[in-house]
Write an enzyme that holds these catalytic residues in place. Structure first.
Site, PDB file in Angstrom:
ATOM      1  N   THR A 194       2.479   3.415   4.945  1.00  0.00           N
ATOM      2  CA  THR A 194       2.133   2.001   4.683  1.00  0.00           C
ATOM      3  C   THR A 194       1.040   1.498   5.626  1.00  0.00           C
ATOM      4  OG1 THR A 194       3.882   1.141   6.147  1.00  0.00           O
ATOM      5  CG2 THR A 194       4.473   1.545   3.833  1.00  0.00           C
ATOM      6  N   LEU A 237       0.996  -3.303   4.151  1.00  0.00           N
ATOM      7  CA  LEU A 237       1.737  -3.827   2.998  1.00  0.00           C
ATOM      8  C   LEU A 237       2.781  -2.786   2.600  1.00  0.00           C
ATOM      9  CD1 LEU A 237       2.102  -6.137   1.069  1.00  0.00           C
ATOM     10  CD2 LEU A 237       0.240  -5.234  -0.336  1.00  0.00           C
ATOM     11  N   HIS A 238       3.965  -2.892   3.199  1.00  0.00           N
ATOM     12  CA  HIS A 238       4.970  -1.829   3.116  1.00  0.00           C
ATOM     13  C   HIS A 238       5.570  -1.666   1.709  1.00  0.00           C
ATOM     14  CE1 HIS A 238       4.962  -1.800   7.535  1.00  0.00           C
ATOM     15  NE2 HIS A 238       5.246  -3.084   7.531  1.00  0.00           N
ATOM     16  N   ASP A 239       6.332  -2.630   1.249  1.00  0.00           N
ATOM     17  CA  ASP A 239       7.213  -2.441   0.092  1.00  0.00           C
ATOM     18  C   ASP A 239       6.505  -2.169  -1.234  1.00  0.00           C
ATOM     19  OD1 ASP A 239       9.689  -4.808   1.363  1.00  0.00           O
ATOM     20  OD2 ASP A 239       9.328  -2.703   1.836  1.00  0.00           O
TER      21      ASP A 239
END
Ligand code: RIB
Ligand code: CA
Length: 309
Positions: A194, A237-239
């Site tokens: 990420t 922006l992980h998810d």
């Protein structure tokens, strides 16, 4: 499958700024049939994460049930990430209140959906893994109804909750251990992956140019308010990376690894030991994503979010 649907999914989340964008990406994508959304406490408390999830879904007009789940980890105490997501969990971006939560608790809803699934389901975990672990631990035979589990969790190296641990893994290490041991295909989206999906002012500007619809505008406002970690030139922006894996696996590369989670109470608690070079001789239990085509990811994100109401 039919009408272009490639995955029937349940998304377990803790909205959370990046969770909100991930939910919008999923709900904008016809390849995903989002059967249910389940919520845990995580980035902020459950009352807030549940309200945020309901508001995010309602803004799309989608009729997807949103179930309340665990307010705290299996063991240990609850610690939020409000310093990153704001006290409201959406960095102060207010959305119209969503509809009522669906009846039934998250773990029961996950089990009920698995029990009646005619097509194996894909579980997407983008928060602490408590709800998924509770479902698996109370009815382990249902694991056979799971096609894949995609988790945004863990890190090869330094963490973001502690020097050793990534926030989701650190929030409920025992839950992650249960999920890692379930025997079903697991895809891991780590911090190193990420960190390649950095939100910068120019990328937000490009996203805003994709449209003027409410969901896209809200997503950009949320991203614009996200703090960038001191060590990075942008906010990871992980998810949404977990969602994008199912939509465009060609944007990623990775390798199968043995992954173990540390559940001790010491300073290593929540650390994921990812054996990238087969040093332990342990069998691989996860496909760990390593490389991302970031421009392709943000292009996908803009186009899909622009298709929402
Ligand atoms: O470490 C990042 C993860 O923790 C993301 O899922 C973020 O939303 C938080 O839950
Ligand atoms: Ca999350």
């Amino acid at each position: 499958m039919g009408n272009g649907v490639t995955h029937h999914v349940i998304i377990d989340c803790d909205p959370g700024t990046d969770d909100a964008v991930a939910l919008w990406l999923a709900l904008a994508s016809p390849e995903l049939s989002v059967e249910a959304i389940t919520v845990a406490g995580g980035n902020v408390g459950l009352e807030q994460t549940l309200g945020n999830a309901r508001a995010v879904v309602s803004l799309t007009g989608a009729r997807v049930p949103v179930h309340a789940g665990a307010a705290r980890p299996l063991l240990g105490r609850f610690t939020s990430a409000a310093r990153v997501h704001g006290q409201d969990g959406l960095n102060g971006v207010s959305l119209p209140a969503g509809g009522p939560p669906a009846p039934g608790l998250a773990a029961d809803a996950i089990r009920a959906r698995l029990r009646t699934a005619t097509i194996p389901l894909t579980l997407i975990g983008i928060g602490p893994a408590t709800n998924i672990a509770l479902a698996l631990a109370t009815e382990p035979t249902l694991a056979a109804r799971i096609a894949e589990i995609v988790l945004m969790s863990g890190a090869w190296g330094e963490g973001n909750a502690t020097p050793a641990a990534e926030f989701n893994a650190w929030s409920d290490p025992e839950a992650l251990a249960i999920v890692l041991a379930c025997g079903r295909p697991i895809t891991l989206v780590t911090l190193e992956l990420t960190a390649q999906a950095l939100v910068t002012p120019s990328r937000i500007a490009a996203l805003r140019r994709c449209g003027r619809n409410a969901c896209l505008r809200a997503a950009c406002d949320i991203l614009a308010a996200a703090p960038s970690p001191a060590r990075m030139h942008g906010a990871p922006l992980h998810d949404p990376c977990a969602i994008a894996w199912l939509l465009r696996p060609d944007l990623f590369s990775g390798r199968d690894c043995a992954v173990r989670i540390e559940t001790s109470d010491g300073e290593g608690r929540g650390r994921t030991h990812i054996d990238r070079w087969q040093l332990t001789g342990q069998p691989a239990n996860a496909h760990v994503l390593e490389r991302l085509d970031a421009d392709g990811f943000f292009d996908l994100l803009g186009r899909r979010l622009a298709a929402l109401p």
